[in-house]
Design an enzyme around this catalytic site. Structure first.
Site, short mmCIF file in Angstrom:
data_model
loop_
_atom_site.label_atom_id
_atom_site.label_comp_id
_atom_site.label_asym_id
_atom_site.label_seq_id
_atom_site.Cartn_x
_atom_site.Cartn_y
_atom_site.Cartn_z
N CYS A 1 42.45 -43.33 -39.68
CA CYS A 1 41.52 -42.22 -39.43
C CYS A 1 41.62 -41.09 -40.45
O CYS A 1 40.65 -40.82 -41.15
CB CYS A 1 41.78 -41.63 -38.04
SG CYS A 1 41.18 -42.67 -36.73
N1 LIG Z 1 43.09 -46.54 -34.84
C1 LIG Z 1 42.80 -45.40 -34.24
O1 LIG Z 1 43.66 -44.75 -33.68
C2 LIG Z 1 41.42 -44.87 -34.19
C3 LIG Z 1 41.19 -43.65 -33.54
C4 LIG Z 1 39.93 -43.18 -33.43
C5 LIG Z 1 38.90 -43.89 -33.99
N2 LIG Z 1 39.10 -45.06 -34.65
C6 LIG Z 1 37.97 -45.77 -35.18
O2 LIG Z 1 37.71 -46.92 -34.41
C7 LIG Z 1 37.23 -47.97 -35.24
C8 LIG Z 1 38.10 -49.19 -35.08
O3 LIG Z 1 39.42 -48.87 -35.52
P1 LIG Z 1 40.66 -49.76 -35.14
O4 LIG Z 1 41.87 -48.97 -35.52
O5 LIG Z 1 40.56 -50.25 -33.73
O6 LIG Z 1 40.48 -51.00 -36.14
P2 LIG Z 1 41.22 -52.41 -36.09
O7 LIG Z 1 41.16 -52.97 -37.46
O8 LIG Z 1 42.54 -52.29 -35.40
O9 LIG Z 1 40.30 -53.29 -35.13
C9 LIG Z 1 39.03 -53.69 -35.45
C10 LIG Z 1 38.85 -55.12 -34.94
O10 LIG Z 1 37.50 -55.50 -35.13
C11 LIG Z 1 37.47 -56.85 -35.49
N3 LIG Z 1 36.18 -57.12 -36.10
C12 LIG Z 1 35.75 -56.85 -37.34
N4 LIG Z 1 34.45 -57.19 -37.49
C13 LIG Z 1 34.05 -57.70 -36.32
C14 LIG Z 1 32.83 -58.23 -35.84
N5 LIG Z 1 31.75 -58.28 -36.64
N6 LIG Z 1 32.77 -58.68 -34.58
C15 LIG Z 1 33.85 -58.62 -33.77
N7 LIG Z 1 35.04 -58.12 -34.16
C16 LIG Z 1 35.13 -57.66 -35.41
C17 LIG Z 1 38.66 -57.03 -36.37
O11 LIG Z 1 39.10 -58.39 -36.43
C18 LIG Z 1 39.71 -56.15 -35.67
O12 LIG Z 1 40.46 -56.86 -34.71
C19 LIG Z 1 37.21 -47.38 -36.65
O13 LIG Z 1 35.94 -46.86 -36.90
C20 LIG Z 1 38.20 -46.26 -36.58
O14 LIG Z 1 37.95 -45.25 -37.52
C21 LIG Z 1 40.37 -45.56 -34.76
#
Ligand SMILES: NC(=O)c1ccc[n+]([C@@H]2O[C@H](COP(=O)([O-])OP(=O)(O)OC[C@H]3O[C@@H](n4cnc5c(N)ncnc54)[C@H](O)[C@@H]3O)[C@@H](O)[C@H]2O)c1
Length: 423
Positions: free
Chosen positions: A258
């Site tokens: 993030c």
């Molecule tokens: N990690 C955090 O603490 C956090 C906090 C707030 C917001 N976010 C936001 O949330 C979003 C996700 O972050 P995250 O940390 O969970 O990412 P992550 O990489 O842990 O998880 C994303 C998942 O999506 C899957 N994926 C990718 N493309 C796909 C598709 N087309 N269909 C189905 N699955 C698919 C990936 O395999 C992965 O498992 C981002 O935009 C991030 O900025 C993250």
């Protein structure tokens, strides 16, 4: 039924929360290894309750799948896919676009689609809406569309998905009300605002606040270091002020998915409006130079001991971007390792939560590495230990006792010690 797309750090806790609230949950991920792990009762995110998750899967309350043809089944679809930066530090919405296209092909009237990924103001209206409407249905009239980003703080012992208020903006009143009603089943408070656009501006505001404050203490660390002042002692003292001061701690840089990423989504969009987000750019400049500062400290400390860095054995302590998590994304550890290797050091690492260094998109040339055991012998065998992540449960007394030299980037050692250099 609730569908969660992307079972990562955001999607998996969210899917768990809805399953526990009594909804049947279909969890989609394109990575078959994640779906297989969940089906086998294994959890790949350390700070989540693996037992609880396994029970939900075993009971059929949370069903993980790679089958995107089932996107038409849930009543609500929550998009939790990655939103990284391109190598040119521009927004990479390819995951959002491809997910939207997959949803559009199966979208049915009455479905509620909510984007959870962090992004820039305008994404829901300008990117997601047209992609979904390409299937022939109209937002707000045929299907419902809202934006409500996750506020996950992995490893936070106080605040979890279920205890953190959610901000929601709908494409219209029907979308907003449906999204609010859904989230009210899992969080204590839902804050509805006027539009997705407004929520898309709220998340960067929250993350820029952190990015800028991290940069500020990192810069103060550099300034105070030159002046021979211990920044952690200063912060301990400043933090006794009960008002008007909020503590942030300096470190070896910044990390996670993030803080080093999201602010640049806003600064990129700001340029489209002829505006420069100077604080964002400045925070980036300060934070990205911190690993270089750490490596400089290693060089000087080795030099003071009559050792060149070339051929020296350096043990990096902690690979994760922050303590007590197993997430190495954007961790400054990789840049420190890369630079030390480039200078000819022999580098190893120890991280209790990351047994094997994963292949990193931004560091493709790094060699495969495995965490070494943290023993008196390993520590004595290193010319320098670089403390990057201050995980709890690591025996820091053992480290200080046996390592000939420790470069401490986290202020773990408050007392002055002959073999500890604060960086
Ligand atoms: N990690 C955090 O603490 C956090 C906090 C707030 C917001 N976010 C936001 O949330 C979003 C996700 O972050 P995250 O940390 O969970 O990412 P992550 O990489 O842990 O998880 C994303 C998942 O999506 C899957 N994926 C990718 N493309 C796909 C598709 N087309 N269909 C189905 N699955 C698919 C990936 O395999 C992965 O498992 C981002 O935009 C991030 O900025 C993250």
């Amino acid at each position: 039924m609730v569908g969660v797309i992307g079972l990562g750090y955001v999607g998996l806790p969210l899917a768990t929360a809805f399953a526990e609230a009594g909804f049947p949950v279909l969890g989609f991920d394109t990575d078959p290894s994640k779906v297989e792990a969940l089906r086998a009762g294994r959890c790949y995110i350390r700070h989540l309750d693996a037992g609880r998750l396994a029970a939900l899967v075993a009971d059929g309350r949370l069903e993980p799948t790679t089958d995107l043809d089932r996107l038409g089944e849930p009543d609500a679809l929550l998009l939790c896919v990655p939103t990284p930066l391109t190598p040119q530090r521009e927004p990479d919405l390819s995951f959002v676009r491809s997910t939207a296209e997959a949803v559009a092909r199966r979208l049915r009237p009455g479905q509620l689609v909510i984007l959870e990924s962090t992004t820039y103001p305008g994404t829901t209206e300008e990117v997601l809406r047209p992609a979904l409407e390409a299937g022939g249905l109209a937002a707000e009239e045929d299907f419902l569309l809202a934006y409500s980003p996750e506020r996950e703080d992995p490893g936070n012992p106080v605040h979890s998905t279920r205890s953190t208020p959610k901000v929601v903006g709908g494409m219209g009143a029907a979308s907003r009300d449906a999204a609010v009603a859904l989230y009210e089943t899992i969080v204590p408070r839902v804050v509805a605002v006027s539009s997705p656009f407004l929520v898309e501006a709220t998340t960067p505001t929250e993350n820029i606040f952190r990015a800028v404050n991290i940069a500020l203490v990192n810069e103060l660390k550099l300034v105070f270091d030159r002046m021979g002042i211990d920044v952690w002692e200063v912060l301990d003292a400043a933090a006794t002020k009960p008002f008007g001061f909020m503590r942030f701690d300096p470190g070896p840089g910044w990390g996670g998915h993030c803080i080093p990423v999201d602010p640049f989504y806003l600064s990129w969009k700001a340029r489209e409006h002829g505006q420069t987000a100077r604080f964002v750019e400045l925070a980036g400049e300060v934070n990205v130079q911190m690993p270089e500062h750490v490596v400089g400290k290693v060089l000087r400390a080795l030099n003071d001991r009559g050792k060149p860095v070339r051929g020296s054995r350096v043990l990096v302590l902690g690979l994760a971007y922050k303590k007590n998590v197993d997430d190495p994304r954007e961790s400054p550890a990789f840049e420190v390792i890369d630079r030390l290797l480039g200078l000819g050091a022999r580098v190893s690492y120890h991280d209790p939560f990351i047994p094997k260094a994963p292949a990193m998109r931004t560091w493709p040339e790094l060699p495969a590495m495995e965490s070494v055991a943290l023993t008196a012998e390993t520590l004595q065998g290193a010319d320098a230990v670089v403390l990057i992540t201050d995980h709890e449960g690591v025996d820091y007394a053992l480290v200080a006792e046996h390592a000939p030299l420790v470069i401490d980037t986290r202020g773990v050692y408050r007392e002055a010690r002959a073999n500890v250099v604060k960086a």
